[in-house]
Design an enzyme around this catalytic site. Structure first.
Site, short mmCIF file in Angstrom:
data_model
loop_
_atom_site.label_atom_id
_atom_site.label_comp_id
_atom_site.label_asym_id
_atom_site.label_seq_id
_atom_site.Cartn_x
_atom_site.Cartn_y
_atom_site.Cartn_z
N ASP A 53 0.81 -1.25 -0.03
CA ASP A 53 0.02 0.07 0.25
C ASP A 53 1.00 1.22 -0.09
OD1 ASP A 53 -2.37 1.33 -0.02
OD2 ASP A 53 -2.80 1.04 1.98
N HIS B 109 2.29 3.38 -9.12
CA HIS B 109 2.33 1.86 -9.28
C HIS B 109 3.47 1.34 -10.17
CE1 HIS B 109 -1.51 1.86 -7.65
NE2 HIS B 109 -2.19 2.47 -8.78
N LEU C 261 11.72 -20.04 -4.45
CA LEU C 261 10.71 -19.16 -3.84
C LEU C 261 9.43 -19.30 -4.71
CD1 LEU C 261 9.86 -16.75 -1.88
CD2 LEU C 261 10.60 -15.39 -3.61
#
Ligand code: FPP
Length: 234
Positions: A2, A19, A113
């Site tokens: 956020d 973004h 991962l």
């Protein structure tokens, strides 16, 4: 993840540039997680509620996510990172679905991962979907209501087979969970930081893990019980 919009506003840029800057933090955190030996990293990139943002921002964000992932895919393959998507993919535009599917396929055999990208995801959505599936199985006589337990319910969520998160990090200064993995974070440690996502680095991620390492996770037990259960050298 956020704080992209506020990061951009502080600099007099439009929200989309926040973004775009956020993609760099995604890369840094994936790299740090991978190097630290983290097994699963779930990134909340686009919520069900985000569909209600101005159309131009929605379009730009979905496009950015798909294009960035495609661009990062060769690096993910090289670094043995596996991509997984959780969420209502069917709501995405066809080109984005195709692009995501290419990235999913390219990284499918990675064993390091696993990055779970929450896209068009909300926890209430997945809980309702799981409930609907279980109800249909009961109505059709495939399972008995008595067979419904936590394990069956977990296996009907988008995160089936993925361990519950140990640590949840929220950047951007708000101390709330906002419809993210509500079932799965029952015993997760929560970490809130005021840092806006585009300013969040691999070192910040490692700091959050270091903070987590000092927490005592009791899972409803007492500290004494945990001490008794600790393996000893003897
Ligand atoms: C929340 O900030 C962030 C988002 C809604 C988008 C997060 C997406 C990215 C960082 C891009 C991800 C890219 C890849 C490749 C996974 P906000 O817009 O709500 O910020 P605000 O609270 O300051 O307005």
């Amino acid at each position: 993840m956020d704080g992209n919009g506020r990061w951009a506003k502080k600099r007099g840029f439009d929200r989309s540039s926040g973004h775009v800057a956020g993609v760099e933090s995604v890369r840094k955190v994936i790299t740090a997680a991978s190097e630290a030996g983290v097994r699963y990293l779930t990134l909340y990139a686009f919520s069900t509620e985000n569909w209600n943002r101005p159309q131009a921002e929605v379009d730009a964000l979905i496009h950015l996510i798909a294009v960035s992932l495609e661009k990062e895919t060769p690096g993910m393959v090289t670094n043995n990172v596996r991509l997984n998507v959780i969420g209502d993919m069917a709501r995405l535009p066809r080109e984005s679905i195709e692009s995501l599917e290419r990235s999913l396929a390219a990284t499918a055999s990675s064993t390091g991962l696993q990055v779970n990208l929450a896209l068009s995801y909300s926890s209430r959505w997945e809980i309702v979907e799981a409930t609907r599936r279980i109800a249909a199985d009961v109505a059709a006589g495939r399972i008995s209501p008595d067979a419904i337990d936590e394990s069956l319910f977990s296996s009907c969520l988008t995160t089936a087979g993925i361990p519950d998160p140990d640590l949840l990090i929220r950047t951007g200064g708000d101390s709330r969970v906002s419809n993210f993995l509500l079932w799965q974070i029952a015993y997760s440690e929560l970490y809130f930081t005021p840092i806006y996502w585009p300013d969040f680095t691999g070192d910040h991620f490692l700091q959050a893990i270091a903070d987590y390492q000092h927490r005592e996770r009791r899972f409803g037990l007492t500290s004494e019980q945990l001490e008794d259960d600790k393996p000893t050298d003897k």
